[in-house]
Design a protein around this motif. Structure first.
Motif, PDB file in Angstrom:
ATOM      1  N   ILE A  70      -5.454  -4.349   2.102  1.00  0.00           N
ATOM      2  CA  ILE A  70      -5.896  -5.116   3.265  1.00  0.00           C
ATOM      3  C   ILE A  70      -4.978  -4.997   4.470  1.00  0.00           C
ATOM      4  N   GLY A  71      -3.822  -4.441   4.322  1.00  0.00           N
ATOM      5  CA  GLY A  71      -2.916  -4.373   5.455  1.00  0.00           C
ATOM      6  C   GLY A  71      -2.181  -3.057   5.542  1.00  0.00           C
ATOM      7  N   TYR A  72      -1.660  -2.783   6.715  1.00  0.00           N
ATOM      8  CA  TYR A  72      -0.973  -1.519   6.920  1.00  0.00           C
ATOM      9  C   TYR A  72       0.014  -1.639   8.063  1.00  0.00           C
ATOM     10  N   CYS A  73       0.884  -0.679   8.150  1.00  0.00           N
ATOM     11  CA  CYS A  73       1.849  -0.607   9.248  1.00  0.00           C
ATOM     12  C   CYS A  73       1.975   0.857   9.649  1.00  0.00           C
ATOM     13  N   ALA A  74       1.836   1.127  10.926  1.00  0.00           N
ATOM     14  CA  ALA A  74       1.991   2.490  11.439  1.00  0.00           C
ATOM     15  C   ALA A  74       2.768   2.416  12.744  1.00  0.00           C
ATOM     16  N   GLU A  75       4.082   2.475  12.635  1.00  0.00           N
ATOM     17  CA  GLU A  75       4.949   2.456  13.813  1.00  0.00           C
ATOM     18  C   GLU A  75       5.841   3.689  13.779  1.00  0.00           C
ATOM     19  N   GLY A  76       5.745   4.491  14.827  1.00  0.00           N
ATOM     20  CA  GLY A  76       6.536   5.715  14.867  1.00  0.00           C
ATOM     21  C   GLY A  76       6.187   6.603  13.689  1.00  0.00           C
ATOM     22  N   ALA A  77       7.215   6.974  12.922  1.00  0.00           N
ATOM     23  CA  ALA A  77       6.991   7.834  11.755  1.00  0.00           C
ATOM     24  C   ALA A  77       6.710   7.018  10.495  1.00  0.00           C
ATOM     25  N   GLN A  78       6.787   5.684  10.583  1.00  0.00           N
ATOM     26  CA  GLN A  78       6.603   4.838   9.413  1.00  0.00           C
ATOM     27  C   GLN A  78       5.130   4.678   9.078  1.00  0.00           C
ATOM     28  N   ARG A  79       4.812   4.819   7.787  1.00  0.00           N
ATOM     29  CA  ARG A  79       3.460   4.595   7.286  1.00  0.00           C
ATOM     30  C   ARG A  79       3.571   3.729   6.047  1.00  0.00           C
ATOM     31  N   MET A  80       3.032   2.522   6.114  1.00  0.00           N
ATOM     32  CA  MET A  80       3.147   1.595   4.992  1.00  0.00           C
ATOM     33  C   MET A  80       1.809   0.947   4.694  1.00  0.00           C
ATOM     34  N   LEU A  81       1.604   0.636   3.413  1.00  0.00           N
ATOM     35  CA  LEU A  81       0.383  -0.011   2.956  1.00  0.00           C
ATOM     36  C   LEU A  81       0.770  -1.283   2.199  1.00  0.00           C
ATOM     37  N   VAL A  82      -0.008  -2.337   2.396  1.00  0.00           N
ATOM     38  CA  VAL A  82       0.329  -3.640   1.825  1.00  0.00           C
ATOM     39  C   VAL A  82      -0.746  -4.060   0.832  1.00  0.00           C
ATOM     40  N   TYR A  83      -0.311  -4.452  -0.359  1.00  0.00           N
ATOM     41  CA  TYR A  83      -1.209  -4.848  -1.428  1.00  0.00           C
ATOM     42  C   TYR A  83      -0.775  -6.183  -2.025  1.00  0.00           C
ATOM     43  N   GLU A  84      -1.662  -6.807  -2.775  1.00  0.00           N
ATOM     44  CA  GLU A  84      -1.287  -8.001  -3.510  1.00  0.00           C
ATOM     45  C   GLU A  84      -0.343  -7.617  -4.642  1.00  0.00           C
ATOM     46  N   TYR A  85       0.599  -8.468  -4.884  1.00  0.00           N
ATOM     47  CA  TYR A  85       1.573  -8.218  -5.952  1.00  0.00           C
ATOM     48  C   TYR A  85       0.968  -8.625  -7.299  1.00  0.00           C
ATOM     49  N   ILE A  86       0.941  -7.702  -8.238  1.00  0.00           N
ATOM     50  CA  ILE A  86       0.429  -7.974  -9.580  1.00  0.00           C
ATOM     51  C   ILE A  86       1.582  -7.829 -10.565  1.00  0.00           C
ATOM     52  N   ASP A  87       1.801  -8.870 -11.366  1.00  0.00           N
ATOM     53  CA  ASP A  87       3.025  -8.919 -12.161  1.00  0.00           C
ATOM     54  C   ASP A  87       2.810  -8.705 -13.653  1.00  0.00           C
ATOM     55  N   ASN A  88       1.715  -8.045 -14.037  1.00  0.00           N
ATOM     56  CA  ASN A  88       1.512  -7.807 -15.470  1.00  0.00           C
ATOM     57  C   ASN A  88       1.543  -6.320 -15.823  1.00  0.00           C
ATOM     58  N   GLY A  89       2.155  -5.536 -14.974  1.00  0.00           N
ATOM     59  CA  GLY A  89       2.365  -4.132 -15.305  1.00  0.00           C
ATOM     60  C   GLY A  89       1.104  -3.289 -15.276  1.00  0.00           C
ATOM     61  N   ASN A  90       1.193  -2.114 -15.867  1.00  0.00           N
ATOM     62  CA  ASN A  90       0.036  -1.231 -15.930  1.00  0.00           C
ATOM     63  C   ASN A  90      -0.267  -0.873 -17.376  1.00  0.00           C
ATOM     64  N   LEU A  91      -1.407  -0.245 -17.576  1.00  0.00           N
ATOM     65  CA  LEU A  91      -1.888   0.045 -18.921  1.00  0.00           C
ATOM     66  C   LEU A  91      -0.940   0.957 -19.682  1.00  0.00           C
ATOM     67  N   GLU A  92      -0.352   1.924 -19.006  1.00  0.00           N
ATOM     68  CA  GLU A  92       0.567   2.849 -19.670  1.00  0.00           C
ATOM     69  C   GLU A  92       1.730   2.091 -20.320  1.00  0.00           C
ATOM     70  N   GLN A  93       2.261   1.118 -19.615  1.00  0.00           N
ATOM     71  CA  GLN A  93       3.401   0.373 -20.133  1.00  0.00           C
ATOM     72  C   GLN A  93       3.021  -0.457 -21.356  1.00  0.00           C
ATOM     73  N   TRP A  94       1.823  -1.026 -21.344  1.00  0.00           N
ATOM     74  CA  TRP A  94       1.393  -1.842 -22.485  1.00  0.00           C
ATOM     75  C   TRP A  94       0.993  -0.987 -23.682  1.00  0.00           C
ATOM     76  N   LEU A  95       0.525   0.234 -23.429  1.00  0.00           N
ATOM     77  CA  LEU A  95       0.138   1.118 -24.544  1.00  0.00           C
ATOM     78  C   LEU A  95       1.339   1.817 -25.158  1.00  0.00           C
ATOM     79  N   HIS A  96       2.285   2.223 -24.314  1.00  0.00           N
ATOM     80  CA  HIS A  96       3.381   3.069 -24.789  1.00  0.00           C
ATOM     81  C   HIS A  96       4.754   2.431 -24.683  1.00  0.00           C
ATOM     82  N   GLY A  97       4.827   1.207 -24.148  1.00  0.00           N
ATOM     83  CA  GLY A  97       6.110   0.526 -24.035  1.00  0.00           C
ATOM     84  C   GLY A  97       6.505  -0.151 -25.338  1.00  0.00           C
ATOM     85  N   ASP A  98       7.658  -0.779 -25.318  1.00  0.00           N
ATOM     86  CA  ASP A  98       8.169  -1.476 -26.498  1.00  0.00           C
ATOM     87  C   ASP A  98       7.510  -2.849 -26.585  1.00  0.00           C
TER      88      ASP A  98
END
Length: 442
Positions: A214-242
């Motif tokens: 939903i958000g972005y920043c484009a100033e000079g050479a900077q290119r940034m994208l803003v997302y909601e923070y999700i704190d439960n990791g990703n599927l790879e970590q739950w399948l192959h992590g400890d």
């Protein structure tokens, strides 16, 4: 005077020597021994403090860990996370409805289309002209200063992931909302390309199983994208992590993740025009919330496919082990490439094995070859991840195995659409061929 001075010095030395060799109350040790012990203790304490500081700094650079009763896994994806829109926007959301076999329009849900044209400026004009930032027609413009404050100057302590062409920082905006800020790295123009692709691909849409940008920043050479923070990791970590001797991902949770991922992809393929081909479906790009709802992320490699085009020719990109053979050999990309990758992902979900694992015996390194061999040997029940405590019913297992085989069919025309895959995974009574028929067809 000289003799007197030498006599005094000799007397002082004798007195000091006497004090050093005198016995102290501490364990009846000589004074010099006590002093030596204190010096050694101070040196040891200094060394310990140095090591603690060094370890703390190193640990901050690692991915944050989330504790689970059966183990721990890294906190966040090495790719990106999803964000909620700060303002109500019309969206097209297939959501919970079942997707029909042929047309997503048959979905009986309230749907709204984002009006991109309401935005000011044009999508391709990403630079500020000095009179103020240009919008791309959606989302919110964030100034570089805002994001610097949110991430504490892009502090290394706030790094929560690195992958693709960017570094992801955890940030807290002025309103208190926690976000993930992806700072795209400049790699011979790739940052600019990825920025435009992600904006074009997902900036204008929202779906419960797609990461929301939903958000972005484009100033000079900077290119940034803003997302909601999700704190439960990703599927790879739950399948192959400890995660301990028993996986928290039960069979039902795994099927929930598979169905949600399929719905997100079905929306990209069948609910948008032009359709979006993700091109990098893999377990590390499936983010999970606290209720195990999947969010397909990282659209940096996505391609838009016009209605009149059956494919687009492009440089082969993706992740080894997930790329379809026809795309790898010809560079011709379409939605069937995503279907193949989803089939590999579903195998990974069922078996708990990586697509390519060189630590396994020769016949088991390649997941597809091992999986097909087990099915042909009528040992399909043995492919299920041993970390699943309660095994699935034979019917549920066979249905999932069949979907895998159909998705990776070498005949592209025999692969099902993502909407059909959703129906196949959800319906207990859909007409499908037996595994034996599927085996013989291959």
């Amino acid at each position: 005077m000289t003799v007197s001075g030498e006599t005094t010095q000799t007397s002082n030395n004798t007195s000091l020597s006497h004090k050093l060799t005198s016995t102290t109350p501490f364990l009846s040790l000589k004074l010099y021994a006590v002093i030596a012990i204190l010096v050694l203790c101070l040196l040891a304490a200094a060394l310990l403090i140095f090591l603690c500081v060094r370890t703390t700094r190193a640990s901050r650079k690692r991915k944050m860990r989330v504790k689970h009763s059966s183990g721990s896994i890294p906190l966040v994806s090495k790719e990106i996370a999803e964000i909620k829109s700060p303002s109500p926007r019309a969206v097209l959301d297939i959501g919970e409805g079942k997707i029909g076999n042929q047309n997503v329009k048959e979905v009986k849900e309230e749907m709204e289309i984002v009006d991109i044209e309401r935005g000011k400026g044009n999508r391709s004009g990403l630079e500020s002209d000095g009179s103020g930032p240009q919008n791309i027609g959606w989302g919110r413009w964030y100034s570089l200063k805002e994001l610097e404050i949110a991430t504490r100057g892009f502090s290394p302590e706030n790094v929560i992931g690195e992958g693709g062409y960017g570094v992801v920082f955890r940030g807290i905006l002025q309103d208190g909302s926690v976000v993930a800020v992806k700072n795209l790295l400049n790699n011979k123009g790739q940052a600019e390309t990825e920025f435009k692709v992600e904006v074009e691909a997902i900036g204008k849409v929202k779906h419960k199983n797609l990461v929301g940008l939903i958000g972005y920043c484009a100033e000079g050479a900077q290119r940034m994208l803003v997302y909601e923070y999700i704190d439960n990791g990703n599927l790879e970590q739950w399948l192959h992590g400890d995660v301990g001797p028993v996986s928290p991902l039960t069979w039902d949770i795994r099927m929930k993740i598979a169905v949600g991922t399929a719905k997100g992809l079905a929306y990209l393929h069948e609910g948008l025009e032009p359709k979006v081909v993700h091109r990098d479906i893999k377990s590390s790009n499936i983010l999970l919330d606290r209720k195990w709802n999947p969010k397909v992320s990282d659209f940096g490699l996505a391609k838009l496919l016009a209605p009149e085009s059956s494919y687009v020719t492009t440089r082969v990109m993706g992740t080894f082990g997930y790329v379809s053979p026809e795309y790898a050999s010809t560079g011709m990309l379409n939605e069937w490439s995503d279907v193949y990758s989803f089939g590999i992902l579903l195998m990974e979900i069922i078996t708990g094995r990586s697509p390519i694992d060189y630590s396994r015996p020769a016949g088991e390194m390649n997941l597809v070859d091992w999986f097909k061999g087990m099915i042909q040997s009528r040992r399909g029940e043995e492919v299920v991840d041993p970390l699943i405590e309660v095994q699935p019913s034979p019917r549920a297992m066979k249905r999932a195995l069949l979907v895998c085989l159909r998705c990776i069919d070498l005949d592209v025309n025999k692969r099902p659409k993502m909407g059909q895959i959703v129906h196949m995974l959800e319906a207990d009574d859909f007409p499908y061929r037996s595994l034996q028929e599927t085996r013989s067809a291959r």
